[in-house]
Design a protein around this motif. Sequence first.
Motif, PDB file in Angstrom:
ATOM      1  N   ASP A 423       0.851  -1.188   0.000  1.00  0.00           N
ATOM      2  CA  ASP A 423       0.000   0.000   0.000  1.00  0.00           C
ATOM      3  C   ASP A 423       0.890   1.244   0.000  1.00  0.00           C
ATOM      4  O   ASP A 423       1.135   1.859   1.036  1.00  0.00           O
ATOM      5  CB  ASP A 423      -0.912  -0.006   1.237  1.00  0.00           C
ATOM      6  N   PRO A 424       1.419   1.626  -1.174  1.00  0.00           N
ATOM      7  CA  PRO A 424       2.419   2.701  -1.241  1.00  0.00           C
ATOM      8  C   PRO A 424       1.795   4.092  -1.201  1.00  0.00           C
ATOM      9  O   PRO A 424       1.877   4.856  -2.167  1.00  0.00           O
ATOM     10  CB  PRO A 424       3.107   2.430  -2.577  1.00  0.00           C
ATOM     11  N   ILE A 494       8.965  20.192  -3.529  1.00  0.00           N
ATOM     12  CA  ILE A 494       9.463  19.125  -2.676  1.00  0.00           C
ATOM     13  C   ILE A 494       8.870  17.809  -3.182  1.00  0.00           C
ATOM     14  O   ILE A 494       7.647  17.655  -3.245  1.00  0.00           O
ATOM     15  CB  ILE A 494       9.066  19.351  -1.204  1.00  0.00           C
ATOM     16  N   SER A 495       9.727  16.888  -3.566  1.00  0.00           N
ATOM     17  CA  SER A 495       9.289  15.587  -4.065  1.00  0.00           C
ATOM     18  C   SER A 495       9.381  14.549  -2.950  1.00  0.00           C
ATOM     19  O   SER A 495      10.399  14.471  -2.253  1.00  0.00           O
ATOM     20  CB  SER A 495      10.130  15.149  -5.260  1.00  0.00           C
ATOM     21  N   ILE A 496       8.321  13.769  -2.806  1.00  0.00           N
ATOM     22  CA  ILE A 496       8.255  12.734  -1.781  1.00  0.00           C
ATOM     23  C   ILE A 496       8.090  11.392  -2.483  1.00  0.00           C
ATOM     24  O   ILE A 496       7.111  11.170  -3.182  1.00  0.00           O
ATOM     25  CB  ILE A 496       7.081  12.976  -0.812  1.00  0.00           C
ATOM     26  N   LEU A 497       9.055  10.502  -2.282  1.00  0.00           N
ATOM     27  CA  LEU A 497       9.040   9.197  -2.944  1.00  0.00           C
ATOM     28  C   LEU A 497       8.693   8.117  -1.929  1.00  0.00           C
ATOM     29  O   LEU A 497       9.359   7.986  -0.894  1.00  0.00           O
ATOM     30  CB  LEU A 497      10.402   8.886  -3.563  1.00  0.00           C
ATOM     31  N   VAL A 498       7.635   7.366  -2.217  1.00  0.00           N
ATOM     32  CA  VAL A 498       7.297   6.192  -1.416  1.00  0.00           C
ATOM     33  C   VAL A 498       7.921   4.990  -2.120  1.00  0.00           C
ATOM     34  O   VAL A 498       7.621   4.715  -3.287  1.00  0.00           O
ATOM     35  CB  VAL A 498       5.777   6.011  -1.281  1.00  0.00           C
ATOM     36  N   THR A 499       8.797   4.286  -1.413  1.00  0.00           N
ATOM     37  CA  THR A 499       9.588   3.237  -2.050  1.00  0.00           C
ATOM     38  C   THR A 499       9.452   1.919  -1.307  1.00  0.00           C
ATOM     39  O   THR A 499       9.092   1.866  -0.141  1.00  0.00           O
ATOM     40  CB  THR A 499      11.075   3.620  -2.099  1.00  0.00           C
ATOM     41  N   PRO A 506      16.255   0.500  -4.062  1.00  0.00           N
ATOM     42  CA  PRO A 506      14.862   0.838  -3.759  1.00  0.00           C
ATOM     43  C   PRO A 506      14.032   1.005  -5.028  1.00  0.00           C
ATOM     44  O   PRO A 506      14.501   1.528  -6.046  1.00  0.00           O
ATOM     45  CB  PRO A 506      14.983   2.160  -2.989  1.00  0.00           C
ATOM     46  N   THR A 507      12.800   0.530  -4.961  1.00  0.00           N
ATOM     47  CA  THR A 507      11.857   0.662  -6.066  1.00  0.00           C
ATOM     48  C   THR A 507      10.869   1.766  -5.734  1.00  0.00           C
ATOM     49  O   THR A 507      10.187   1.706  -4.710  1.00  0.00           O
ATOM     50  CB  THR A 507      11.094  -0.649  -6.304  1.00  0.00           C
ATOM     51  N   VAL A 508      10.787   2.779  -6.606  1.00  0.00           N
ATOM     52  CA  VAL A 508       9.866   3.890  -6.377  1.00  0.00           C
ATOM     53  C   VAL A 508       8.460   3.436  -6.738  1.00  0.00           C
ATOM     54  O   VAL A 508       8.188   3.041  -7.876  1.00  0.00           O
ATOM     55  CB  VAL A 508      10.267   5.125  -7.201  1.00  0.00           C
ATOM     56  N   MET A 509       7.550   3.495  -5.763  1.00  0.00           N
ATOM     57  CA  MET A 509       6.178   3.046  -5.963  1.00  0.00           C
ATOM     58  C   MET A 509       5.226   4.210  -6.260  1.00  0.00           C
ATOM     59  O   MET A 509       4.353   4.106  -7.101  1.00  0.00           O
ATOM     60  CB  MET A 509       5.693   2.307  -4.715  1.00  0.00           C
ATOM     61  N   THR A 510       5.396   5.319  -5.553  1.00  0.00           N
ATOM     62  CA  THR A 510       4.518   6.479  -5.693  1.00  0.00           C
ATOM     63  C   THR A 510       5.333   7.737  -5.450  1.00  0.00           C
ATOM     64  O   THR A 510       6.257   7.738  -4.649  1.00  0.00           O
ATOM     65  CB  THR A 510       3.349   6.419  -4.687  1.00  0.00           C
TER      66      THR A 510
END
Length: 864
Positions: A423-424, A494-499, A506-510
Amino acid sequence: MRCVLATAGGLLLRGAGILLRRRFCSGPLLLLGVAVCVFYQTLMVARNRVRSGPQQQQPETDEDLMETRKFISAVEALQRETQVHLLSHHRRAIVLTGRLLPSDSEVQLYQQVLQKIEYKVQMSRYAETSSFLRTQQGADLPMKSHSCGTTNQKLQDPQHSRAQVEPSALVAVVNVYVVVTSLSPLTSFLHDISVVTTSQQQKGRPVKLRDFLQQQLGPTASHQALEQVKKVIGEVLLAASTNEEPRHISRCLLCFQLLTVTLYFSGSLTPVIVQVHTEFTFTALSEDTFDRQITKDLILDDTLRFLLPRTPLSINAYLSSQSEGGQYGGCRGTRGICLSEHDFLLLSLFQQQMKMPSPFQLQLYPSVSSSSSLSLGASDLLIRIGRYYELQANNSCRTEETDALTSQQSAFSSSQDEGACLDPHLRQIYTEPPLTLTPPFSPWVKEYHTEVTFDTVTVRIRPEPVSSACSVHLDEHRGPRMANYPVGLGHSRISILVTDDAEPEPTVMTIYSVHVVRENRPSLPMFGDHVMCSFMQDCGLLVHPTHSCGLQPHVMSQHPVQTCSSGHVPGRWVVPCLSCSDNRTCDWRRISWHPDGCYHRLVDGPLLQDCMRDRKVMFIGDSTNRGMMYFLMERVNSSLEDWGKAHDMLVYGNLNRGRTLVSYSYYPQFWLDKKQRPTFRQALLQLLHRSQPLVNSNRTVLVVGGVQWLNTNHLRTVVEVLDRESLCNILVVVKSLGMGFHLPVDGIRSLSLTEIQDLSRENDDIIATAEHHGYEAIDTFSITMGRYKEFLQGRCACHFHEVEKSWSKANRTRPEPELSSQSAMLDTDQEAGSHPPTYHVRGPVNQVYSEILLSRLCGTQATQ
């Protein structure tokens, strides 16, 4: 005080400003006296068990469990029938009222949680003044303010007691969080998250209480310690629940009390209760890391989900439509008991809470006191339901009726299982100062905008994921989880990466984006009389402690002044104001730089192009030097057709109809290993060789400088290299130091006030050394010192320029600048057409010292 008012249309959440209690109270539409008759057996056995007290319960037999299961099934059947009937006639809605702003984090939390469980949330101002929303009499939980349990030990001084315990014994202060839902009978629930502070830690940390005790004590002793925690809390609650309230005053069905119980372990498995707060408190946690707010939100989120009923409680409309006496179960016969509507609703709600997967566990079995308003049979049923689900949990069993809604809610629970990032999404974005996001935050919205005032120069941000199996990084896939961001004037992103960090890479999901717009300094246009004010430094950063700061009255010279003889003449910023004692009355759009006793000649377009014909200008330095270069290119060509954030070598030969060459070398290349970085000497030689052929006159110009790396040794190197290359007669311009790195930004150095003051003295040495060698110098430190808050994008807070894209029109030329003008975009998006894009260098501070550079290049002496 928090209160949810049940109505035929749903629930109304009321916020009154005093946060002493949080309670749910039933609405005015429940009809009293409606009987719900439930078939139940073995009543005499139940009575005997209740009379023996909750601490002396006999083991449940298979027959007992079977009968409890029958009753639970009957309750669930009625819940389903009631829900179908009510939802076909009513909408579930919640009106969230109170005096807090909609942007308040707690208001947003309530709104998000309620929406997730399918309530409609509406905002209304001052709705608490409505008589319909006022709290009804008798809604409080009547708890005593001072009570002690019989098992609670005499409180000792923690400092003295720590020295008396064994080194391996447990010594800790633990805050646990309890929700009391009923006093008569006493029913309370313990959240699995606690805040633990030990002698090895300065600040508390959130941790599951069971895990902490097991880590410290082992499996057997930790189980005993947990039972002792429940016991001492339970006895204090039992003592506090005694009241003399008249029995004819009915309390609300959904009242609840939030409590923070502070426990002290001092070498014994039995803790001592130090303090009880009638609120959830998290002061032991750090504010700097947002642990305090995050833990509070998680537990309040869990609390709302746990307390809000999954089935509408206004069942009287359905029951009254049935035949009198009730069709369900029946009260006739010797093996049934009759429950009032109040009793049945309490049992129904309790059963839903026990069935729902939740981080709350039943802390103390309900007990029956002489003042209980419940019938004996209903009290026993509460105990039996709790016991039934506890046995189910102990056997790792779950009921079969877990619907899709509960599954979705459990995904947002704080008690997540480790594993893949399935659940990214983000649960919340925490910032300091709190930012008002547009649209309001939702896990499924990826793009946000917000505005901050001029005085907001940094934003601390920490995004929190829904699932603990997911990781969060800022800006890039290995970026920090939390960071301090400098907020430059204008637009920042500002970029926020959910990984998913399960793999080595790391795999960027969202990806979420927060676009921050920082306002310019507030400006008051001048329509009438005004005075001129000036300043050299801001009072917020006293670089020169012995000099004045802030606005001072400024007297303009009435006599003609001469042109400045150098680019480093001391000066000050001058601005028109209604009053020099209030910077809010100034027209900051008309601010200008005034050297003392002279002025810098502005070079118009034709003269500048003529001056730059057949000249080569070489720049060596960092991005602040590159900003001056692009400004020069735009002024010479009346437009800027090429631009890039180059960190290597650039050569532009198409300026001024091919008659002017500009080259650039980035220095220092700080991102390389020290052994691999080119030295200043190597970088300068490479720039000279790439710009050949060069003439040994002022037709060749070298501009050297940066924000803070330059020192007098670099100038000596310039002298040596130019002498070796037979270029001693070229024009050298030294751009001195500048303001920057003055903000506490994560990941880069931050200068203290003392270090900035040292930098000012070093700047004076650089200018003196440049003069000694016959070089021009531009004092960019003095120019940027008073306007250090007006930086643009960049983590260093040292950029006073920014290059932006614009769309040119045919035969359009750039207007001539002035040192007093504010830089603005030439064209808008509406002007975009078939013409290729051009670029514009904006930034009034950069414009001032760049125009001084042009003045020194094209003054009378420089062009001879």
